[in-house]
Design a protein around this motif. Structure first.
Motif, PDB file in Angstrom:
ATOM      1  N   LYS A  73      64.538 108.541  15.055  1.00  0.00           N
ATOM      2  CA  LYS A  73      65.094 109.697  14.341  1.00  0.00           C
ATOM      3  C   LYS A  73      64.072 110.323  13.402  1.00  0.00           C
ATOM      4  N   GLN A  74      62.934 109.639  13.171  1.00  0.00           N
ATOM      5  CA  GLN A  74      61.862 110.201  12.355  1.00  0.00           C
ATOM      6  C   GLN A  74      60.733 110.761  13.216  1.00  0.00           C
ATOM      7  N   MET A  75      60.978 110.855  14.521  1.00  0.00           N
ATOM      8  CA  MET A  75      59.970 111.387  15.434  1.00  0.00           C
ATOM      9  C   MET A  75      60.487 112.651  16.103  1.00  0.00           C
ATOM     10  N   GLY A  76      59.580 113.562  16.370  1.00  0.00           N
ATOM     11  CA  GLY A  76      59.895 114.746  17.157  1.00  0.00           C
ATOM     12  C   GLY A  76      59.152 114.656  18.465  1.00  0.00           C
ATOM     13  N   ILE A  77      59.878 114.666  19.549  1.00  0.00           N
ATOM     14  CA  ILE A  77      59.264 114.476  20.863  1.00  0.00           C
ATOM     15  C   ILE A  77      59.577 115.683  21.736  1.00  0.00           C
ATOM     16  N   MET A  78      58.536 116.329  22.251  1.00  0.00           N
ATOM     17  CA  MET A  78      58.730 117.444  23.154  1.00  0.00           C
ATOM     18  C   MET A  78      57.861 117.250  24.376  1.00  0.00           C
ATOM     19  N   THR A  79      58.488 117.297  25.537  1.00  0.00           N
ATOM     20  CA  THR A  79      57.774 117.092  26.791  1.00  0.00           C
ATOM     21  C   THR A  79      57.650 118.415  27.538  1.00  0.00           C
ATOM     22  N   GLN A  80      56.958 118.377  28.669  1.00  0.00           N
ATOM     23  CA  GLN A  80      56.814 119.581  29.483  1.00  0.00           C
ATOM     24  C   GLN A  80      58.120 119.945  30.171  1.00  0.00           C
ATOM     25  N   ASP A  81      59.115 119.035  30.173  1.00  0.00           N
ATOM     26  CA  ASP A  81      60.435 119.336  30.717  1.00  0.00           C
ATOM     27  C   ASP A  81      61.283 119.958  29.620  1.00  0.00           C
ATOM     28  N   ASN A  82      61.270 121.314  29.555  1.00  0.00           N
ATOM     29  CA  ASN A  82      61.973 122.013  28.475  1.00  0.00           C
ATOM     30  C   ASN A  82      63.455 122.117  28.793  1.00  0.00           C
ATOM     31  N   PHE A  83      64.128 120.983  28.838  1.00  0.00           N
ATOM     32  CA  PHE A  83      65.534 120.923  29.235  1.00  0.00           C
ATOM     33  C   PHE A  83      66.412 121.528  28.148  1.00  0.00           C
ATOM     34  N   LEU A  84      67.284 122.448  28.572  1.00  0.00           N
ATOM     35  CA  LEU A  84      68.253 123.042  27.656  1.00  0.00           C
ATOM     36  C   LEU A  84      69.655 122.751  28.164  1.00  0.00           C
ATOM     37  N   PHE A  85      70.583 122.554  27.230  1.00  0.00           N
ATOM     38  CA  PHE A  85      71.956 122.223  27.585  1.00  0.00           C
ATOM     39  C   PHE A  85      72.797 123.497  27.707  1.00  0.00           C
ATOM     40  N   THR A  86      73.890 123.381  28.448  1.00  0.00           N
ATOM     41  CA  THR A  86      74.846 124.474  28.508  1.00  0.00           C
ATOM     42  C   THR A  86      75.496 124.628  27.127  1.00  0.00           C
ATOM     43  N   GLY A  87      75.424 125.829  26.565  1.00  0.00           N
ATOM     44  CA  GLY A  87      75.936 126.071  25.214  1.00  0.00           C
ATOM     45  C   GLY A  87      75.183 127.228  24.595  1.00  0.00           C
ATOM     46  N   THR A  88      75.407 127.477  23.321  1.00  0.00           N
ATOM     47  CA  THR A  88      74.740 128.593  22.650  1.00  0.00           C
ATOM     48  C   THR A  88      73.316 128.204  22.262  1.00  0.00           C
ATOM     49  N   ILE A  89      72.526 129.228  21.939  1.00  0.00           N
ATOM     50  CA  ILE A  89      71.158 128.977  21.479  1.00  0.00           C
ATOM     51  C   ILE A  89      71.189 128.187  20.178  1.00  0.00           C
ATOM     52  N   ARG A  90      72.132 128.542  19.299  1.00  0.00           N
ATOM     53  CA  ARG A  90      72.257 127.822  18.021  1.00  0.00           C
ATOM     54  C   ARG A  90      72.517 126.329  18.273  1.00  0.00           C
ATOM     55  N   GLU A  91      73.419 126.016  19.183  1.00  0.00           N
ATOM     56  CA  GLU A  91      73.756 124.621  19.476  1.00  0.00           C
ATOM     57  C   GLU A  91      72.559 123.880  20.061  1.00  0.00           C
ATOM     58  N   ASN A  92      71.765 124.556  20.889  1.00  0.00           N
ATOM     59  CA  ASN A  92      70.610 123.908  21.489  1.00  0.00           C
ATOM     60  C   ASN A  92      69.532 123.595  20.460  1.00  0.00           C
ATOM     61  N   ILE A  93      69.307 124.513  19.527  1.00  0.00           N
ATOM     62  CA  ILE A  93      68.313 124.247  18.487  1.00  0.00           C
ATOM     63  C   ILE A  93      68.807 123.134  17.559  1.00  0.00           C
ATOM     64  N   ALA A  94      70.095 123.186  17.203  1.00  0.00           N
ATOM     65  CA  ALA A  94      70.666 122.191  16.290  1.00  0.00           C
ATOM     66  C   ALA A  94      70.735 120.804  16.909  1.00  0.00           C
TER      67      ALA A  94
END
Length: 589
Positions: A426-447
């Motif tokens: 929970k203290q790490m930020g991990i971003m991979t080349q798989d930019n997976f986004l969930f079904t939902g609003t942009i706000r929900e995806n960022i949050a």
């Protein structure tokens, strides 16, 4: 697309059917009161069913034969009341059991889904997503009838059979023996069929899983299939898997249908034997008409539950393999888990140490060998090297997605195995080349990067990675609803949103694995500025094939042959004219 990967059946441990059933039925214990009500209802229904033949016998021998019609009408009235109440109670029983069974299925599905989320990457690496879905959905749905019929069929029918046999032998042992003469034949036939049937239904479940896995992956990769005009190949693969699925079903059904045939034959043989013994051997002078009719009714009451039980057993054999597959996953222990007595990871400062780390995904292939390095708080470390060299493996080990076999990994002087996984990640930020986004609003995806993020934090994260401008130009801004995997957005826009999702968590350690691979050069410069501003003073690891994106990294590790073969900043490594220099000049050319 190779068909062999889908034809390979899953291996499921061979477990006793009794043990599997006991485990399955244990879920009913949470609904004891409802089950007790159902059992009381069934006790009444069984009692009425057993009394009905005696009422018929009494009506013929005690009332019709002597002309006592007043007594007959009274007897009919009692029978109507008893059976009318039974009809109402049967409906109530069906409603209660349906409600209980649905609750049990929800419980099992929740347990399975929750447990799957605790499993590590090795579990998901070893099987297609479609095969996991088959267990969560199809296999669990197959248990509904088993649970329901186990109470409303197994218990009352077993009691009915025992009671009928007892009544028959009390009334006339010779007729009872004649009626049951075919029972041993049925037992032998059913035993032989169930052995073959269970194996066939196990194969059918595996073929269903193979087909489900293929369809899931095929639809997920439809753009690639159409891009390479591979529709015909995938169609042939699909047809082959459908044929195997159909054939396995037909093989299983052949044995399933044989259950009813065996019981029907034995039922008919018992009827013939009863009437032959009653009329020819004993004679009508020793057996009254009412008794023969009562026995005819009782033999039907004996064989009908046998038929029900054989159908239930057939259903059990059909679906028990589904329960076995469900419990096989529930019994799978995560390889990456907290040890007993682990503590919480304090707020991370950012020091990272690899001490003689060795790692391999399997026993045959060594990925990392004796890797050691020291990272100071706030440093940006770039990892470069050929594909398969171990760059992603290093950052996966820092996040403890896999456990090392040799050495130690320390963060701020603490072995990462000595703290809880949750407090670490929970203290790490991990971003991979798989930019997976969930079904939902942009706000929900960022949050999603920080579930309790405020509106200000969400907007600040979007601005930091220069996603705010394109978001506000969308029809509904931050409330714009995204379809599966961010359909409707460009690849670059999806990656910017994934960046914002990572940034909103304000991680102490940031891991970027090819995170800017899908962003154009102009957008990349903006994102790099946002990253520099937002993550100043935070330890970060950047994996990049485009070497132009890591020129400002504090240090660059060139990974190859299971370890770090070069180390330094961009200028130092170019001056050495070694492995990094060759990679850089090759890209420039």
């Amino acid at each position: 697309m190779a068909i062999n990967s889908y034809k390979q059946d899953e291996m499921v441990n061979d477990v006793s059917k009794i043990k599997t059933l006991s485990r399955l039925f244990s879920y009913l214990l949470a609904h004891r009161f409802s089950i007790l009500v159902v059992l009381l209802i069934m006790a009444y229904c069984v009692a009425v069913s057993l009394i009905n033949p005696l009422i018929i016998e009494s009506a013929i021998d005690d009332h019709i034969s002597v002309g006592d019609y007043r007594g007959l009408y009274k007897l009919i009235g009692i029978a109507l009341i008893l059976n009318g109440v039974m009809i109402v109670l049967v409906k109530a029983r069906m409603y209660i059991m349906a409600k209980v069974c649905n609750k049990v299925l929800v419980t099992i599905r929740q347990q399975l889904y929750t447990h799957i989320q605790t499993l590590d990457f090795n579990f998901f690496d070893s099987r297609p997503t479609g095969k996991i879905l088959a267990r969560i959905i199809g296999d669990i749905n197959s248990l509904k009838d088993v649970l329901s019929n186990s109470v409303k069929t197994l218990i009352p029918d077993f009691i009915t059979i025992c009671a009928v046999v007892g009544i028959m032998f009390v009334k006339n042992a010779y007729l009872a023996a004649a009626a049951l003469i075919s029972l041993p034949l049925m037992i032998v036939g059913v035993w032989f069929i169930q052995v073959r049937s269970h194996k066939c239904w196990q194969i059918y479940r595996k073929k269903s899983s193979n087909l489900n896995a293929f369809i899931h992956e095929d639809l997920s990769g439809i753009r690639i299939i159409q891009s390479f005009t591979a529709e015909n190949e995938t169609k042939e693969t699909f047809y082959t898997l459908v044929h195997e699925h159909r054939q396995s079903f037909m093989d299983a059904v052949k044995y399933a249908d044989a259950f009813g045939s065996v019981v029907d034959f034995c039922w008919g043989l018992g009827n013939v034997s009863l009437w032959f013994a009653g009329i020819t051997i004993l004679g009508v002078d020793k057996v009254s008409v009412g008794t023969l009719i009562a026995f005819g009714t009782y033999i039907s009451m004996f064989w009908k539950p046998i038929m029900n039980l054989s159908s239930f057993y057939n259903q059990l054999i059909t679906n028990i393999s589904g329960a076995e597959r469900i419990f096989e996953i529930l019994d799978t222990k995560p390889e990456i888990k907290d040890s007993i007595g682990v503590g919480e990871m304090p707020e991370i400062v950012g020091t990272v140490d690899f001490q003689h780390v060795g790692f391999s995904y399997d026993e045959n292939t060594k990925v990392l060998t004796d890797v050691s390095f020291h990272i100071r708080p706030g440093e940006t470390i770039a990892l470069v090297g050929p594909t398969g060299a171990g760059k992603t493996t290093i950052v996966n080990l820092i996040s403890r997605f896999y456990d090392i076999q040799e050495g130690n990994i320390m963060i701020d002087g603490k072995d990462i195995r000595s703290v809880s996984i949750e407090s670490l990640r929970k203290q790490m930020g991990i971003m991979t080349q798989d930019n997976f986004l969930f079904t939902g609003t942009i706000r929900e995806n960022i949050a999603y990067g920080k579930l309790d993020a405020t509106e200000e934090e969400i907007i600040a994260a979007a601005k930091a990675v220069h996603a705010h401008d394109f978001i506000t130009k969308l029809p509904n801004g931050y409330d714009t609803r995204l379809e599966e995997r961010g359909g409707g957005l460009s690849v670059g826009q999806k990656q910017l949103l994934a960046f914002a999702r990572t940034m909103v968590s304000m991680p102490k350690i940031l891991i970027l694995d090819e995170a800017t691979s899908s962003i154009d050069t102009k957008t990349e410069l903006l994102v790099q500025e946002g990253i520099a501003a937002l993550l100043k003073g935070r330890t970060s690891f950047v994996i990049a094939h485009r070497l132009s994106t890591i020129q400002k990294a504090d240090r660059i590790f060139v990974i190859d042959n299971g370890g770090i073969i070069e180390e330094g900043n961009a200028e130092e490594l170019l001056a050495k004219k070694g492995a990094y220099y060759k990679l850089y000049t090759a890209q420039q050319m």
